[in-house]
Design an enzyme around this catalytic site. Structure first.
Site, PDB file in Angstrom:
ATOM      1  N   GLU A   1      69.077  85.057 105.749  1.00  0.00           N
ATOM      2  CA  GLU A   1      67.780  85.565 106.295  1.00  0.00           C
ATOM      3  C   GLU A   1      66.562  85.455 106.356  1.00  0.00           C
ATOM      4  O   GLU A   1      65.677  85.319 107.583  1.00  0.00           O
ATOM      5  CB  GLU A   1      67.974  85.331 107.734  1.00  0.00           C
ATOM      6  CG  GLU A   1      67.770  85.726 109.207  1.00  0.00           C
ATOM      7  CD  GLU A   1      66.807  86.695 109.436  1.00  0.00           C
ATOM      8  OE1 GLU A   1      66.121  87.019 110.647  1.00  0.00           O
ATOM      9  OE2 GLU A   1      67.491  87.732 108.771  1.00  0.00           O
ATOM     10  N   GLU A   2      66.883  86.927 105.695  1.00  0.00           N
ATOM     11  CA  GLU A   2      65.599  87.927 105.042  1.00  0.00           C
ATOM     12  C   GLU A   2      64.583  87.138 104.715  1.00  0.00           C
ATOM     13  O   GLU A   2      64.101  87.390 104.602  1.00  0.00           O
ATOM     14  CB  GLU A   2      66.026  88.579 104.989  1.00  0.00           C
ATOM     15  CG  GLU A   2      67.130  90.342 105.898  1.00  0.00           C
ATOM     16  CD  GLU A   2      66.647  90.599 106.776  1.00  0.00           C
ATOM     17  OE1 GLU A   2      65.786  90.667 107.281  1.00  0.00           O
ATOM     18  OE2 GLU A   2      67.364  91.548 107.643  1.00  0.00           O
TER      19      GLU A   2
ATOM     20  N   ASP B   1      70.895  89.632 116.570  1.00  0.00           N
ATOM     21  CA  ASP B   1      69.952  89.876 115.376  1.00  0.00           C
ATOM     22  C   ASP B   1      68.694  91.046 116.261  1.00  0.00           C
ATOM     23  O   ASP B   1      67.589  90.521 115.189  1.00  0.00           O
ATOM     24  CB  ASP B   1      69.511  88.335 114.632  1.00  0.00           C
ATOM     25  CG  ASP B   1      68.509  89.600 113.814  1.00  0.00           C
ATOM     26  OD1 ASP B   1      68.837  90.326 112.616  1.00  0.00           O
ATOM     27  OD2 ASP B   1      67.925  88.904 112.921  1.00  0.00           O
TER      28      ASP B   1
END
Length: 430
Positions: free
Chosen positions: A339-340, A367
Site C-alpha cells: 500500500e505504501e 488506515d
C-alpha cells in the site's frame, strides 16, 4: 480496543440486510421507501447482538486480543517494507495465524510489488555554517552520485513560489518549507515535489515533513516520478530545519548543502495479498470486504500504519466467529501488500476481481489510526446512507454518533470509484 466494534457492527448489519446501493450502475437497484423502513426495523432488531459484540470486545474474553496479536507481530518481525524479507515473513505468519483462528478460505493471492531499499543517507549544511541535518529519503527516490551533490539552496513555501522563482532554481537544491494545512493538502509536496523541482532545473529536492508537530523527526513516504521529467533525489527534512533555512534565506544568506543518498531500486519482487473469510450462509457469492495493509515503511515497526488497521479488521471476523454469528453474505478480510508504494496490492486485487463487482455490497479499510472514535465517513447512495444512519444508532455506546460523507481509502478507492459503497472511520487523537 474499545474502538473496534464500530467496524464489526457495520459489517454485521450490512451482511444481514439487503445489498446497499451506491446509486451508480453496477447492477444493484435503489431501495424503495418501504424497503428502507423494513431495513431500519431489522437493524434495530440487532440491538442485543450489538451489545454482546461490544461486551466481548471491550470487557469480555476478547479484550486486548488484537493488541496482543499486533504486538507479537511487530516485536517479532518489525518493519515490513515492500519487497523485503520481513514483509514476506509477516505474510507467512499471518497466513498460519488466520488458519489457526479457524477462519475459512484462508489463502494468498500473488502480487508483484516494488523493491526499493534505503541506503546510507546524510545531509550537511556547509554554509552559512556547518550543521548536520536529519533526513529520510522518500520511497522510490533515486540516489545521488557516490560523492553526493553539493549545491546552493533555494527555499520556497509553495509550488507557485517555485514557478515565480524558476530562473533561480537551476542547479540548486530546492527546499520546500510549506506550511502544514492538512495531510491531504500538504502531502502533495512530498509526492510531487521532486518532479516540480526537476521541471525548473533543480538537482535535488528536500521537503519539510508533512506534519503539524515535530520533535526533530523527519518523515518518509512515497514520491512520484514522471517518465518525461528527469529524476532527481528527494528526501524529507525536519520541520525545524526547514524553518531554520527559511529564516536564513529571508535574511539573504547563501545556504549550501551536501546531500548523499545511496537508495537503490531493484526488479519487482513476489508478494501476496492475504485473504480469509467467514462464508455467508444465504448469499455466499456476495461479499462485504474489510481490510488493512500489512506492509510498512522501513524506519518504524508499522504498528499504527497500518498494523493496527489490519489487526482490528481481523478482530472483527474473530468476534463474529466467537459469538457463533452467521452472516448472510460472505465477510472477506484482506491484508493488502505494498500500500505504501501507491496501493499496488489492492490495485492488482481489483483488476483480478472486478469482473464480480456487482457481488460486492460494501468495501471498508482502516488506515487512519486508532484514536477515539466519533463517527463514520461513508460514500454511497441516499438509500445506503439511510441504512448506515440506523447502524450508527447501534454504535452510540462507543461514541459513534456521526455519519459524514467522504468514505475513501487508498486500498478501496478503485471499488468506490466504480460504484461500490465504501466506508472509513472518523476519529480524533486523544
Amino acid at each position: 480496543m474499545q474502538y473496534l466494534p464500530f467496524l464489526l457492527l457495520t459489517i454485521l448489519g450490512i451482511t444481514q440486510l439487503s445489498p446497499l446501493s451506491s446509486g451508480k450502475a453496477i447492477g444493484k437497484p435503489s431501495l424503495s421507501e418501504q424497503t428502507i423502513k423494513d431495513v431500519e426495523a431489522e437493524i434495530f432488531s440487532y440491538k442485543a447482538v450489538a451489545k454482546a459484540l461490544i461486551h466481548m470486545a471491550v470487557e469480555g474474553k476478547a479484550q486486548n486480543r488484537s493488541y496482543e496479536r499486533l504486538s507479537l507481530l511487530v516485536d517479532m518481525v518489525g518493519p515490513r517494507l515492500s519487497g523485503s524479507k520481513n514483509l514476506e515473513q509477516a505474510i507467512q505468519v499471518l497466513y498460519h495465524s488466520l488458519k489457526e483462528d479457524r477462519l475459512q478460505n484462508v489463502h494468498l493471492e500473488p502480487v508483484k510489488v516494488p523493491h526499493w531499499e534505503r541506503g546510507e543517507e546524510s545531509a550537511l549544511m556547509k554554509a552559512p555554517r556547518r550543521q548536520p541535518m536529519a533526513i529520510l529519503g522518500l520511497g522510490n527516490s533515486i540516489g545521488t552520485p557516490p560523492n553526493g551533490i553539493t549545491a546552493e539552496v533555494l527555499v520556497v513555501t509553495s509550488f507557485s513560489e517555485l514557478q515565480q522563482r524558476a530562473l533561480e532554481a537551476k542547479g540548486k537544491i530546492v527546499v520546500y518549507n510549506q506550511p502544514f494545512i492538512s495531510y491531504q493538502e500538504t502531502v502533495k509536496y512530498r509526492t510531487q515535489g521532486a518532479v516540480q523541482a526537476a521541471l525548473v532545473g533543480a538537482v535535488a529536492a528536500l521537503v519539510r515533513s508533512v506534519t503539524p508537530f515535530s520533535i526533530y523527526s523527519p518523515h518518509t513516504g512515497i514520491l512520484e516520478y514522471q517518465e518525461d521529467v528527469p529524476k532527481i533525489p528527494s528526501a524529507c527534512i525536519t520541520v525545524e530545519d526547514a524553518e531554520m533555512m527559511g529564516r536564513l534565506a529571508s535574511q539573504g544568506l547563501r545556504i549550501v548543502i551536501q546531500l548523499k543518498m545511496c537508495e537503490k531500486k531493484y526488479p519487482d519482487a513476489d508478494s501476496f495479498n492475504t485473504v480469509a473469510e467467514i462464508t455467508g450462509w444465504k448469499y455466499p457469492d456476495e461479499v462485504v470486504l474489510i481490510s488493512g495493509h500489512l506492509d510498512s515503511w522501513d524506519v518504524g515497526q508499522g504498528a499504527l500504519d497500518d498494523g493496527v488497521g489490519a489487526f482490528i479488521s481481523w478482530e472483527a471476523l474473530s468476534l463474529i466467529k466467537d459469538l457463533d454469528l452467521r452472516p448472510k453474505r460472505t465477510l472477506r478480510l484482506v491484508f493488502w501488500t505494498a500500500e505504501e508504494q501507491g496501493g499496488i496490492g489492492s490495485l492488482q486485487y481489483y483488476l483480478q476481481h472486478k469482473g464480480n463487482i456487482s457481488k460486492y455490497s460494501l468495501v471498508m479499510e482502516s488506515d487512519l489510526g486508532t484514536f477515539f472514535p466519533i463517527g463514520l465517513q461513508f460514500t454511497g447512495s441516499e438509500e445506503a446512507k439511510a441504512i448506515m444512519r440506523e447502524i450508527v444508532k447501534l454504535l452510540q455506546p462507543l461514541n459513534i454518533t456521526q455519519l459524514l460523507d467522504g468514505g475513501e481509502g487508498t486500498d478501496i478507492n478503485f471499488w468506490i470509484q466504480a460504484g461500490v459503497p465504501g466506508k472509513k472511520k472518523l476519529s480524533r487523537a486523544t
